[in-house]
Design a protein around this motif. Structure first.
Motif, PDB file in Angstrom:
ATOM      1  N   TYR A 158       0.934  -1.656  -0.178  1.00  0.00           N
ATOM      2  CA  TYR A 158      -0.222   0.058   0.420  1.00  0.00           C
ATOM      3  C   TYR A 158       0.555   1.392   0.031  1.00  0.00           C
ATOM      4  O   TYR A 158       0.486   2.582   0.386  1.00  0.00           O
ATOM      5  CB  TYR A 158      -0.971  -0.091   1.264  1.00  0.00           C
ATOM      6  CG  TYR A 158      -1.425  -1.422   0.711  1.00  0.00           C
ATOM      7  CD1 TYR A 158      -3.533  -0.571   0.097  1.00  0.00           C
ATOM      8  CD2 TYR A 158      -2.214  -2.113   1.420  1.00  0.00           C
ATOM      9  CE1 TYR A 158      -3.802  -1.164   0.190  1.00  0.00           C
ATOM     10  CE2 TYR A 158      -3.304  -3.258   1.872  1.00  0.00           C
ATOM     11  CZ  TYR A 158      -4.347  -2.723   0.605  1.00  0.00           C
ATOM     12  OH  TYR A 158      -5.084  -3.844   0.870  1.00  0.00           O
ATOM     13  N   ASN A 159       2.116   1.014  -0.187  1.00  0.00           N
ATOM     14  CA  ASN A 159       3.560   2.332  -0.680  1.00  0.00           C
ATOM     15  C   ASN A 159       2.898   3.158  -1.290  1.00  0.00           C
ATOM     16  O   ASN A 159       2.051   3.375  -2.161  1.00  0.00           O
ATOM     17  CB  ASN A 159       4.659   2.448  -0.573  1.00  0.00           C
ATOM     18  CG  ASN A 159       5.022   1.135   0.598  1.00  0.00           C
ATOM     19  OD1 ASN A 159       4.670   1.297   1.630  1.00  0.00           O
ATOM     20  ND2 ASN A 159       6.205   0.746   0.891  1.00  0.00           N
ATOM     21  N   VAL A 160       3.436   4.728  -1.221  1.00  0.00           N
ATOM     22  CA  VAL A 160       3.015   5.662  -2.594  1.00  0.00           C
ATOM     23  C   VAL A 160       3.169   5.319  -3.854  1.00  0.00           C
ATOM     24  O   VAL A 160       4.141   4.887  -3.536  1.00  0.00           O
ATOM     25  CB  VAL A 160       3.878   6.627  -2.055  1.00  0.00           C
ATOM     26  CG1 VAL A 160       3.464   7.836  -2.830  1.00  0.00           C
ATOM     27  CG2 VAL A 160       3.703   7.484  -0.700  1.00  0.00           C
ATOM     28  N   ARG A 161       2.476   5.604  -4.544  1.00  0.00           N
ATOM     29  CA  ARG A 161       2.489   4.423  -6.120  1.00  0.00           C
ATOM     30  C   ARG A 161       3.467   5.851  -6.559  1.00  0.00           C
ATOM     31  O   ARG A 161       3.548   6.933  -6.299  1.00  0.00           O
ATOM     32  CB  ARG A 161       0.845   4.422  -6.976  1.00  0.00           C
ATOM     33  CG  ARG A 161       0.778   3.901  -6.134  1.00  0.00           C
ATOM     34  CD  ARG A 161       1.283   2.209  -5.783  1.00  0.00           C
ATOM     35  NE  ARG A 161       2.097   2.093  -7.434  1.00  0.00           N
ATOM     36  CZ  ARG A 161       2.428   0.539  -6.982  1.00  0.00           C
ATOM     37  NH1 ARG A 161       2.969   0.305  -6.272  1.00  0.00           N
ATOM     38  NH2 ARG A 161       3.059   0.174  -8.197  1.00  0.00           N
ATOM     39  N   ALA A 162       3.582   6.318  -7.874  1.00  0.00           N
ATOM     40  CA  ALA A 162       4.526   6.831  -9.315  1.00  0.00           C
ATOM     41  C   ALA A 162       5.524   8.231  -8.633  1.00  0.00           C
ATOM     42  O   ALA A 162       5.352   9.340  -8.609  1.00  0.00           O
ATOM     43  CB  ALA A 162       3.248   7.538  -9.418  1.00  0.00           C
ATOM     44  N   LYS A 163       6.322   6.972  -7.645  1.00  0.00           N
ATOM     45  CA  LYS A 163       7.714   8.019  -6.912  1.00  0.00           C
ATOM     46  C   LYS A 163       8.597   8.533  -8.229  1.00  0.00           C
ATOM     47  O   LYS A 163       9.588   9.419  -8.824  1.00  0.00           O
ATOM     48  CB  LYS A 163       7.827   7.107  -5.785  1.00  0.00           C
ATOM     49  CG  LYS A 163       7.343   7.704  -4.398  1.00  0.00           C
ATOM     50  CD  LYS A 163       7.930   7.844  -3.739  1.00  0.00           C
ATOM     51  CE  LYS A 163       8.143   6.070  -3.276  1.00  0.00           C
ATOM     52  NZ  LYS A 163       9.024   6.546  -1.349  1.00  0.00           N
ATOM     53  N   GLU A 164       8.777   6.265  -9.241  1.00  0.00           N
ATOM     54  CA  GLU A 164       9.415   7.007 -10.361  1.00  0.00           C
ATOM     55  C   GLU A 164       8.529   7.163 -11.500  1.00  0.00           C
ATOM     56  O   GLU A 164       7.256   7.916 -11.714  1.00  0.00           O
ATOM     57  CB  GLU A 164       9.717   5.209 -10.592  1.00  0.00           C
ATOM     58  CG  GLU A 164      10.546   4.472  -9.044  1.00  0.00           C
ATOM     59  CD  GLU A 164      11.484   4.797  -8.535  1.00  0.00           C
ATOM     60  OE1 GLU A 164      12.401   5.817  -9.678  1.00  0.00           O
ATOM     61  OE2 GLU A 164      11.679   5.318  -7.726  1.00  0.00           O
ATOM     62  N   GLU A 165       9.607   8.307 -12.179  1.00  0.00           N
ATOM     63  CA  GLU A 165       9.404   9.005 -13.362  1.00  0.00           C
ATOM     64  C   GLU A 165       8.131   8.231 -14.418  1.00  0.00           C
ATOM     65  O   GLU A 165       7.736   8.347 -14.951  1.00  0.00           O
ATOM     66  CB  GLU A 165      10.459   8.782 -14.055  1.00  0.00           C
ATOM     67  CG  GLU A 165      10.297  10.660 -15.042  1.00  0.00           C
ATOM     68  CD  GLU A 165      11.462  11.165 -15.768  1.00  0.00           C
ATOM     69  OE1 GLU A 165      11.356  11.415 -17.331  1.00  0.00           O
ATOM     70  OE2 GLU A 165      12.693  10.839 -15.348  1.00  0.00           O
ATOM     71  N   ALA A 166       9.119   6.850 -14.677  1.00  0.00           N
ATOM     72  CA  ALA A 166       7.525   6.613 -16.021  1.00  0.00           C
ATOM     73  C   ALA A 166       6.682   6.159 -15.008  1.00  0.00           C
ATOM     74  O   ALA A 166       5.582   6.038 -16.351  1.00  0.00           O
ATOM     75  CB  ALA A 166       8.399   4.785 -16.237  1.00  0.00           C
TER      76      ALA A 166
END
Length: 271
Positions: A158-166
């Motif tokens: 359930y961690n934060v999503r969309a931290k990586e650029e892709a």
């Protein structure tokens, strides 16, 4: 001073006007008549009949087990309690993912039997055909991107999503694709606030944040989290406006003690 527009009945168009005017709006989940009535009278703009009912009402570990019939029941209960708020109901897992015709059939049932004003479904480009099909039938659809709980086994966390650029780029293009498909709003769940701000500014339709910072056009929380009805779940994006778990527990314990001691009912409470 914040702007506040009075609407006799909140509609999808009301939310669009509020975004255009820079006026924020509020959304909470509800699952029954009593809380829906309280929320509506308090002035809440949007009530979400969330598939989180699977967790908070039925005790499931995830949202996946809740059925269309159960969601229809909860929606019917909420609709009876609210006279002003826009009522959005979640389409549960498995009722829209396979194809547009299945999605439309599920949506028609939720609207006809449940009485919802609009529906919410999770996913981006992969559900756009279903969104188009539902919207073409005259049913308003709210999108949901970021942490999408129905995909929890795919994410594995359930961690934060969309931290990586892709993933961030995909989310941005998914948001635009959903807008193009005809959604009237998009929930952004547990994504970086900078990304939520970019997406909100790129869209004509309003965004609703949950763990997505302060730049979204509206905010949503699960009622049980916001009212502090649980004491074991404390994500950083939840502000507990009350801590009902403790006083409710104490009230029940007092009730038990008063019965055991013979104090309840007393003479005034008897006929």
């Amino acid at each position: 001073m914040s702007k506040h527009t009075e609407f006799k009945r909140i509609t999808t168009n009301s939310l669009q006007l509020m975004k255009a005017n820079g006026e924020k709006f509020s959304m909470l989940t509800a699952y029954d008549y009593s809380f829906a009535k309280i929320f509506d009278q308090a002035g809440l703009e949007v009530i979400l009949v969330g598939d989180s009912a699977g967790n908070v009402m039925a005790g499931h570990e995830t949202t996946l087990p809740i059925t269309l019939e159960q969601m229809i029941y909860h929606t019917q209960s909420v609709v009876r309690g609210a006279k002003r708020a826009l009522i959005v109901a979640d389409l549960p897992f498995g009722t829209y993912q396979s194809n547009g015709e299945v999605a439309l059939a599920s949506s028609i049932r939720m609207m006809k039997e449940g009485g919802a004003h609009a529906l919410k479904l999770e996913g981006g480009l992969e559900v756009c055909n279903s969104v188009k099909r539902i919207v073409e039938a005259g049913i308003p659809v709210m999108g949901h991107l970021g942490l999408t709980p129905q995909s929890i086994y795919k994410f594995g966390t359930y961690n934060v999503r969309a931290k990586e650029e892709a993933e961030a780029e995909k989310l941005k293009s998914d948001a635009l694709a959903l807008q193009e498909a005809g959604v009237f709003a998009i929930v952004l769940e547990k994504i970086p606030s900078k990304l939520a701000k970019e997406v909100t500014e790129s869209l004509q339709v309003p965004t609703i944040g949950i763990g997505a910072g302060n730049s979204c056009d509206g905010q949503v929380l699960v009622m049980h989290d916001m009212l502090g009805l649980y004491n074991e779940f404390n994500p950083r994006f939840v502000r507990k406006y009350m801590n009902l778990f403790e006083p409710v527990t104490q009230a029940i314990q007092q009730y038990i003690n008063d019965i055991k001691s013979g104090d309840f009912p007393n003479k005034e409470e008897s006929y």
